[in-house]
Scaffold this motif. Structure first.
Motif, PDB file in Angstrom:
ATOM      1  N   MET A   1     178.061  31.880  -4.075  1.00 11.14           N
ATOM      2  CA  MET A   1     177.028  32.795  -3.143  1.00 11.14           C
ATOM      3  C   MET A   1     177.768  33.263  -2.080  1.00 11.14           C
ATOM      4  SD  MET A   1     173.786  32.146  -4.400  1.00 11.14           S
ATOM      5  CE  MET A   1     172.533  31.436  -3.257  1.00 11.14           C
ATOM      6  N   VAL A   2     178.832  33.102  -1.388  1.00  6.23           N
ATOM      7  CA  VAL A   2     179.285  33.680  -0.166  1.00  6.23           C
ATOM      8  C   VAL A   2     180.440  34.431  -0.498  1.00  6.23           C
ATOM      9  CG1 VAL A   2     178.469  31.547   1.144  1.00  6.23           C
ATOM     10  CG2 VAL A   2     180.998  31.516   0.303  1.00  6.23           C
ATOM     11  N   ARG A   3     180.591  35.002  -1.705  1.00  6.21           N
ATOM     12  CA  ARG A   3     181.459  36.108  -2.116  1.00  6.21           C
ATOM     13  C   ARG A   3     180.697  37.351  -2.288  1.00  6.21           C
ATOM     14  NH1 ARG A   3     184.638  32.278  -5.722  1.00  6.21           N
ATOM     15  NH2 ARG A   3     185.901  31.183  -4.188  1.00  6.21           N
ATOM     16  N   PRO A   4     181.437  38.355  -2.105  1.00  7.77           N
ATOM     17  CA  PRO A   4     180.753  39.656  -2.109  1.00  7.77           C
ATOM     18  C   PRO A   4     180.731  40.352  -3.480  1.00  7.77           C
ATOM     19  CG  PRO A   4     183.082  39.874  -1.367  1.00  7.77           C
ATOM     20  CD  PRO A   4     182.948  38.650  -1.600  1.00  7.77           C
ATOM     21  N   VAL A   5     180.413  39.514  -4.481  1.00  9.57           N
ATOM     22  CA  VAL A   5     180.275  40.074  -5.886  1.00  9.57           C
ATOM     23  C   VAL A   5     178.847  39.260  -6.419  1.00  9.57           C
ATOM     24  CG1 VAL A   5     181.203  40.059  -8.462  1.00  9.57           C
ATOM     25  CG2 VAL A   5     182.852  40.009  -6.288  1.00  9.57           C
ATOM     26  N   GLY A   6     178.230  39.887  -7.420  1.00  6.26           N
ATOM     27  CA  GLY A   6     177.014  39.347  -7.639  1.00  6.26           C
ATOM     28  C   GLY A   6     177.210  38.105  -8.440  1.00  6.26           C
ATOM     29  N   VAL A   7     176.269  37.119  -8.040  1.00  5.97           N
ATOM     30  CA  VAL A   7     176.567  35.825  -8.337  1.00  5.97           C
ATOM     31  C   VAL A   7     176.355  35.754  -9.828  1.00  5.97           C
ATOM     32  CG1 VAL A   7     174.262  35.024  -8.311  1.00  5.97           C
ATOM     33  CG2 VAL A   7     176.132  33.259  -7.558  1.00  5.97           C
ATOM     34  N   LEU A   8     175.632  36.322 -10.767  1.00  6.16           N
ATOM     35  CA  LEU A   8     175.724  36.277 -12.030  1.00  6.16           C
ATOM     36  C   LEU A   8     177.038  36.801 -12.505  1.00  6.16           C
ATOM     37  CD1 LEU A   8     174.120  36.040 -14.786  1.00  6.16           C
ATOM     38  CD2 LEU A   8     173.478  38.263 -14.639  1.00  6.16           C
ATOM     39  N   VAL A   9     177.735  37.677 -12.241  1.00  6.32           N
ATOM     40  CA  VAL A   9     178.826  38.214 -12.582  1.00  6.32           C
ATOM     41  C   VAL A   9     180.114  37.156 -12.448  1.00  6.32           C
ATOM     42  CG1 VAL A   9     181.083  39.566 -12.041  1.00  6.32           C
ATOM     43  CG2 VAL A   9     178.783  40.710 -12.053  1.00  6.32           C
TER      44      VAL A   9
ATOM     45  N   VAL B   1     179.481  33.909 -12.345  1.00  4.51           N
ATOM     46  CA  VAL B   1     179.211  32.604 -13.139  1.00  4.51           C
ATOM     47  C   VAL B   1     179.806  33.038 -14.542  1.00  4.51           C
ATOM     48  CG1 VAL B   1     177.578  31.451 -14.346  1.00  4.51           C
ATOM     49  CG2 VAL B   1     177.210  31.800 -11.844  1.00  4.51           C
ATOM     50  N   CYS B   2     179.581  34.353 -14.984  1.00  5.09           N
ATOM     51  CA  CYS B   2     179.865  34.808 -16.506  1.00  5.09           C
ATOM     52  C   CYS B   2     181.640  34.757 -16.467  1.00  5.09           C
ATOM     53  CB  CYS B   2     179.239  36.004 -16.736  1.00  5.09           C
ATOM     54  SG  CYS B   2     177.451  35.953 -16.927  1.00  5.09           S
ATOM     55  N   ALA B   3     182.020  35.226 -15.264  1.00  5.55           N
ATOM     56  CA  ALA B   3     183.605  35.357 -15.371  1.00  5.55           C
ATOM     57  C   ALA B   3     184.203  34.255 -15.378  1.00  5.55           C
ATOM     58  CB  ALA B   3     184.034  36.535 -14.464  1.00  5.55           C
ATOM     59  N   ASP B   4     183.563  33.113 -14.648  1.00  2.59           N
ATOM     60  CA  ASP B   4     184.336  31.973 -14.452  1.00  2.59           C
ATOM     61  C   ASP B   4     184.909  31.294 -15.714  1.00  2.59           C
ATOM     62  OD1 ASP B   4     185.409  30.381 -12.352  1.00  2.59           O
ATOM     63  OD2 ASP B   4     183.907  29.063 -12.338  1.00  2.59           O
TER      64      ASP B   4
ATOM     65  N   ALA C   1     184.591  43.918 -10.651  1.00  2.00           N
ATOM     66  CA  ALA C   1     184.839  42.564 -10.180  1.00  2.00           C
ATOM     67  C   ALA C   1     184.908  41.675 -11.617  1.00  2.00           C
ATOM     68  CB  ALA C   1     183.832  42.253  -9.224  1.00  2.00           C
ATOM     69  N   PHE C   2     184.039  41.985 -12.323  1.00  2.15           N
ATOM     70  CA  PHE C   2     184.156  41.171 -13.553  1.00  2.15           C
ATOM     71  C   PHE C   2     185.454  41.194 -14.395  1.00  2.15           C
ATOM     72  CE2 PHE C   2     183.620  40.467 -18.196  1.00  2.15           C
ATOM     73  CZ  PHE C   2     182.762  39.160 -18.053  1.00  2.15           C
ATOM     74  N   LEU C   3     185.900  42.345 -14.539  1.00  2.51           N
ATOM     75  CA  LEU C   3     187.001  42.695 -15.216  1.00  2.51           C
ATOM     76  C   LEU C   3     188.238  41.990 -14.549  1.00  2.51           C
ATOM     77  CD1 LEU C   3     186.653  46.445 -16.360  1.00  2.51           C
ATOM     78  CD2 LEU C   3     186.482  44.304 -17.846  1.00  2.51           C
ATOM     79  N   MET C   4     188.244  41.997 -13.337  1.00  3.82           N
ATOM     80  CA  MET C   4     189.255  41.532 -12.233  1.00  3.82           C
ATOM     81  C   MET C   4     189.345  39.708 -12.614  1.00  3.82           C
ATOM     82  SD  MET C   4     189.345  43.453  -8.599  1.00  3.82           S
ATOM     83  CE  MET C   4     188.310  42.200  -7.882  1.00  3.82           C
ATOM     84  N   LEU C   5     188.060  39.215 -12.376  1.00  2.53           N
ATOM     85  CA  LEU C   5     187.849  37.896 -12.587  1.00  2.53           C
ATOM     86  C   LEU C   5     188.328  37.527 -13.891  1.00  2.53           C
ATOM     87  CD1 LEU C   5     184.776  37.374 -10.146  1.00  2.53           C
ATOM     88  CD2 LEU C   5     187.077  36.491  -9.675  1.00  2.53           C
ATOM     89  N   ALA C   6     187.641  38.041 -14.922  1.00  3.79           N
ATOM     90  CA  ALA C   6     187.734  37.517 -16.298  1.00  3.79           C
ATOM     91  C   ALA C   6     189.334  37.873 -16.706  1.00  3.79           C
ATOM     92  CB  ALA C   6     187.135  38.664 -17.160  1.00  3.79           C
TER      93      ALA C   6
ATOM     94  N   ALA D   1     174.042  52.641  -9.039  1.00  7.77           N
ATOM     95  CA  ALA D   1     175.118  52.923  -9.573  1.00  7.77           C
ATOM     96  C   ALA D   1     176.393  52.482  -9.452  1.00  7.77           C
ATOM     97  CB  ALA D   1     175.335  54.489  -9.931  1.00  7.77           C
ATOM     98  N   ALA D   2     176.600  52.560  -7.747  1.00  6.24           N
ATOM     99  CA  ALA D   2     178.111  52.040  -7.191  1.00  6.24           C
ATOM    100  C   ALA D   2     178.179  50.688  -7.136  1.00  6.24           C
ATOM    101  CB  ALA D   2     177.962  52.310  -5.806  1.00  6.24           C
ATOM    102  N   ARG D   3     176.943  49.825  -7.186  1.00 10.68           N
ATOM    103  CA  ARG D   3     176.649  48.285  -7.225  1.00 10.68           C
ATOM    104  C   ARG D   3     177.151  48.002  -8.765  1.00 10.68           C
ATOM    105  NH1 ARG D   3     171.650  47.078  -4.889  1.00 10.68           N
ATOM    106  NH2 ARG D   3     171.098  45.764  -6.769  1.00 10.68           N
ATOM    107  N   LEU D   4     176.647  48.736  -9.540  1.00 12.86           N
ATOM    108  CA  LEU D   4     176.919  48.631 -11.197  1.00 12.86           C
ATOM    109  C   LEU D   4     178.497  48.396 -11.519  1.00 12.86           C
ATOM    110  CD1 LEU D   4     174.493  47.411 -12.904  1.00 12.86           C
ATOM    111  CD2 LEU D   4     174.765  49.679 -14.085  1.00 12.86           C
ATOM    112  N   ALA D   5     179.097  49.681 -10.697  1.00  7.73           N
ATOM    113  CA  ALA D   5     180.341  49.744 -11.026  1.00  7.73           C
ATOM    114  C   ALA D   5     181.313  48.876 -10.443  1.00  7.73           C
ATOM    115  CB  ALA D   5     180.810  51.305 -10.581  1.00  7.73           C
ATOM    116  N   TRP D   6     181.017  48.541  -9.010  1.00  8.30           N
ATOM    117  CA  TRP D   6     181.537  47.490  -8.346  1.00  8.30           C
ATOM    118  C   TRP D   6     181.779  46.045  -9.149  1.00  8.30           C
ATOM    119  CZ3 TRP D   6     185.437  45.472  -5.938  1.00  8.30           C
ATOM    120  CH2 TRP D   6     185.198  44.223  -5.520  1.00  8.30           C
ATOM    121  N   ASN D   7     180.558  45.678  -9.685  1.00  9.67           N
ATOM    122  CA  ASN D   7     180.218  44.401 -10.372  1.00  9.67           C
ATOM    123  C   ASN D   7     180.992  44.479 -11.819  1.00  9.67           C
ATOM    124  OD1 ASN D   7     178.966  42.605  -8.438  1.00  9.67           O
ATOM    125  ND2 ASN D   7     177.067  43.998  -8.761  1.00  9.67           N
TER     126      ASN D   7
END
Lengths: 275, 265, 316
Positions: A107-115, A117-120, A15-20, A6-12
């Motif tokens: 790959m070397v950043r502390p956010v899920g890599v799928l997140v 790729v999608c937010a980029d 992070a998505f909202l931040m990057l997007a 749950a914590a990982r999901l919330a953080w990701n």
């Protein structure tokens, strides 16, 4: 790994909202172009529906469904594809990210890599399709001959949620193949945009085998067709079990689980570029 | 003969993207199937809609898929290079080459379209013929007319795309214009829905617009819906639009050229 | 426990190649083969080898980008491929040829975004940013989008970005590639400082042997996926049977000098070049030359490390 799911999901999500959000700010600096493109996006995605209206100047029904019913189907699948495209649509650029090496950096950043790729290069203009679909759906909801009881409202809302998840899963599943070959992004389009194009019409226009394939193979029939049969109170024209009409959540879970598996496998088999 | 060389080089350049071509053929085929069933449903309700029968309609659908890349309905082609070169400023080199600027890029685009006709044009047509009952012309003359019409369609499409690319001289970012141009091309060419289905006077209007030259006009020749005088009129309209658009391009380029000189490159 | 522990690390790639029109053959390429080494906290290690030797593949496994096909690997007590995301907070990575910054963003916004992604405490971030801005002379660049920076400026930005979250290890892949002499010097000075003051362990791959000579006490040489040397720079010289050269300026022209432990390689008027093993002491040779001949001047030339490495490769 100690972090609970749950914590990982919330953080990701954060992070998505931040990057997007960062990309939205960047695009807002080119305001005129941004607004023009959002408008263009509404118009482009609206072409399909105008084409349907042109067809209806020659006929009164298609596959036994009138314009209002088709508008309901069309609006639903447009909203679902639009939302999925908004959030994960950029995943189809995975091949380019790999070729350019920016995937390594992710790959070397502390956010899920799928997140990442999608937010980029997140493009808020993709809301255009959602807006256009919502308009058609709203018009359809006011016109269709339905007694709106709680069950039907619930199924309609569930349809939008599950349909979005199904398209999301198909996007990610298709993109996962780009870990193997970076050139095949168009094949995935055949399933996402093709799936969307098919479900814009009542499935009664297709042969029985196609409908089976859309139910059990590439389950886009669960995006709008089966829930719509329930909402409009139409017995299944192909004689399939009525239980399917409420099975969209099952389809969504299966597709998303497969997508997650494919993505993880892809990341572990990632070969990077260069030496 | 320089232009033939340019066209050949362009043909070869596009022929290196094999995987992308195969993927594209797959996508075109999937959409061909989807749209075929849609048209079958329409003509089942109204067997003479737009003056077509159901075989005409399904043939139309597959030929339209074959045209997407051949006449570059969605944009792309050598005009994308032009837009890039305008942005980077390299365009100055092109404008002062001792060969015709438009001729150079048109030759390249015709080479590209020849490659796309043989791959992304031919393949979906074969797939369509295997899966559905399609109508094929019975005289070689019709094939010839069709090819002439497709070539004119490429020139018209090139003219439109070149005008769009030229907006890059004035606008920093041409993506907005590009997407609006794409909307018009998809909708008014017949790709979204055959133009013959448009009601009343709108049908005459869209058939007279330049975009009809991209998809609708060549297919009507193939289906034998325009023969004799009609066929000549169709080709004539295409040629007229091609000439008008190329003239327009020349004019715009002259103005842009003057602007570059004033700005000092 | 060492900070980085590598044991029998291997990575193979399956490469499909066209053999004729339709047929394809499959080759297995060993990019890295049975690699073993440890790196202690605070070390500065140079990792060198020719193109395609497996340098980048090793770094990519150490950062979790690539999954090894064999062997064991532990970085800061973490298995990189299984716990990649946890590892990211403890390492910094700089890819020389491409930036990890956001192309369209000003440097300042990139740094701020990284702060939020790495969840760095704002005060600590401010302190680090101020320090790096000063040391790397970034002040004037902070509001410039990355796309407009020169290669050297971008590299400085990238290095600052990789250090903002206080990583324990910094991997640098060709950090000085394409930089001018002055920029290279400044960058090396900064890296030395980061290593000394922040105790950051540095592992760098490079083609520029000056980087190694000026930064690293320890060198690892990789070739065809295997480690062919791991030790001090001096030891590398000895290993390569490299030689030092004593340049003697005699008062008058003379026949080639004859002294034990050295031999004349070149004579040019009154100047003669004597070569002797790099490991041997120069003192006895200088003494015998000075006692036997009329010497005007003496100087010693250090061996060129590029020659040494070429020597190692050629002997394999």
């Amino acid at each position: 790994m100690a972090e609970p799911l749950a914590a990982r999901l919330a953080w990701n999500t954060r992070a998505f909202l931040m990057l997007a959000g960062m990309w939205v700010r960047v695009s807002w600096t080119y305001r005129a172009s941004f607004l023009l493109m959002t408008l263009a996006s509404v118009v482009i995605t609206g072409i399909d529906f105008v084409a349907i209206m042109v067809m209806f100047t020659n006929v009164d029904s298609l596959g036994g469904f009138g314009l209002r019913d088709i508008a309901f189907l069309y609006g639903a699948t447009a909203v679902c594809l639009g939302l999925a495209d908004l959030v994960v649509g950029n995943v189809e650029r995975l091949g380019r990210r790999i070729r350019l090496g920016s995937f390594d950096a992710m790959m070397v950043r502390p956010v899920g890599v799928l997140v990442q790729v999608c937010a980029d290069e997140f493009a808020i203009r993709r809301l255009g399709r959602v807006a256009q679909g919502s308009l058609v759906l709203a018009w359809a909801i006011t016109r269709v001959d339905v007694d709106w009881d709680p069950a039907r409202v619930l199924v309609t809302v569930g349809m939008l949620v599950c349909g979005t998840l199904i398209f999301t899963g198909i996007f990610v599943l298709g993109a996962s193949f780009q870990f193997l070959t970076t050139e095949g992004s168009e094949v995935a389009n055949a399933f996402t945009y093709g799936g969307n194009a098919m479900t814009q019409y009542p499935l009664t226009i297709y042969p029985r085998e196609v409908v089976r394939a859309l139910t059990f193979l590439v389950p886009v029939a669960f995006v709008n067709w089966y829930p719509t049969l329930f909402v409009l109170d139409i017995p299944d024209p192909f004689g399939l079990p009525a239980a399917l009409q409420l099975a969209s959540p099952v389809a969504a879970v299966v597709v998303c689980a497969l997508a997650a598996l494919a993505w993880r496998t892809g990341v572990r088999r990632y070969r990077s570029t260069g030496s | 003969m320089l232009y033939v060389a340019v066209a050949l080089r362009s043909f070869r350049r596009y022929s290196t993207y094999t995987a992308a071509t195969l993927a594209g053929i797959f996508t075109n085929s999937v959409f061909g199937v989807i749209i075929s069933f849609t048209y079958i449903a329409v003509w089942k309700e109204n067997p003479t809609a737009g003056g077509y029968d159901v075989t005409d309609a399904v043939t139309f659908c597959w030929l339209a898929q074959a045209m997407i890349m051949t006449v570059a309905v969605w944009g792309g082609g050598t005009t994308d290079d032009v837009a890039d070169r305008i942005r980077t400023g390299d365009i100055v080199i092109d404008l002062y080459r001792p060969v015709s600027f438009l001729g150079w890029y048109l030759a390249g685009d015709l080479g590209r379209s020849a490659y796309h006709l043989l791959t992304r044009g031919l393949a979906p047509t074969v797939v369509g013929a295997l899966l559905f009952d399609l109508r094929f012309p019975d005289s070689p003359a019709t094939y010839l007319l069709f090819l002439v019409s497709v070539a004119l369609g490429v020139v018209v499409s090139f003219g439109i795309r070149m005008l769009v690319a030229c907006t890059a001289f004035w606008l920093l970012d041409q993506t907005g214009v590009l997407s609006l141009a794409m909307v018009c091309a998809v909708f008014f060419s017949g790709l979204a829905v055959p133009l013959v289905l448009f009601p009343g006077w709108t049908r005459d209007l869209v058939l007279a617009l330049p975009w009809a030259a991209l998809v609708q006009t060549p297919i009507d020749l193939w289906l034998g819906h325009s023969t004799g005088v009609e066929a000549v009129a169709g080709l004539g309209l295409q040629a007229t639009w091609a000439a008008v658009l190329l003239l327009g391009c020349g004019l715009v380029l002259r103005v842009a050229d003057r602007r570059l000189v004033v700005q000092g490159g | 426990m060492s900070l980085i522990e590598v044991e029998d690390l291997s990575r193979t790639f399956v490469v499909r190649r066209r053999a004729g029109r339709v047929r394809r053959t499959t080759d297995v390429v060993h990019a890295v083969r049975d690699l073993s080494f440890d790196v202690e906290r605070g070390e500065m290690v140079g990792y060198i080898g020719p193109n395609g030797a497996g340098k980048s593949t090793t770094i990519k496994m150490l950062t979790g980008i690539l999954v090894p096909t064999g062997g064991r690997l532990s970085v800061a007590g973490i298995d990189p491929s299984r716990q990649r995301v946890d590892l990211t907070r403890r390492i910094g990575v700089v890819f020389g040829q491409r930036t990890t910054l956001w192309w369209d963003l000003p440097l300042r916004d990139s740094f701020d975004l990284l702060r939020r992604i790495y969840r760095v405490d704002p005060q600590r971030h401010r302190r680090n940013l101020d320090e790096f801005t000063e040391l790397l002379d970034l002040g004037a660049l902070l509001d410039t989008p990355v796309r407009q920076l020169s290669l050297g400026q971008r590299m400085r930005g990238d290095i600052a970005a990789a250090l903002l979250h206080d990583p324990e290890i910094l991997y640098l892949d060709e950090p000085t590639i394409g930089l001018d002499v002055v920029s290279k010097g400044r960058l090396r000075e900064f890296l030395r400082r980061v290593n000394e003051e922040r105790q950051v362990t540095l592992l760098l791959t490079t083609h520029d042997l000056q980087d190694i000579e000026q930064l690293c006490r320890r060198v690892m040489v990789i070739d065809h996926g295997s480690l062919v040397y791991d030790g001090s720079l001096a030891g590398l010289h000895a290993r390569g049977e490299s030689t030092r050269t004593l340049v003697v300026d005699l008062v008058d022209e003379a026949a080639p000098i004859e002294v034990p432990g050295a031999r004349v390689t070149r004579v040019e008027g009154p100047r003669q070049w004597l070569s002797f093993p790099a490991g041997a002491s120069a003192a006895p040779i200088v003494a015998s030359v000075a006692s036997g001949y009329d010497v005007a001047d003496l100087s010693i030339q250090e061996p060129d490390i590029e020659d040494v490495i070429r020597e190692i490769y050629s002997r394999r």
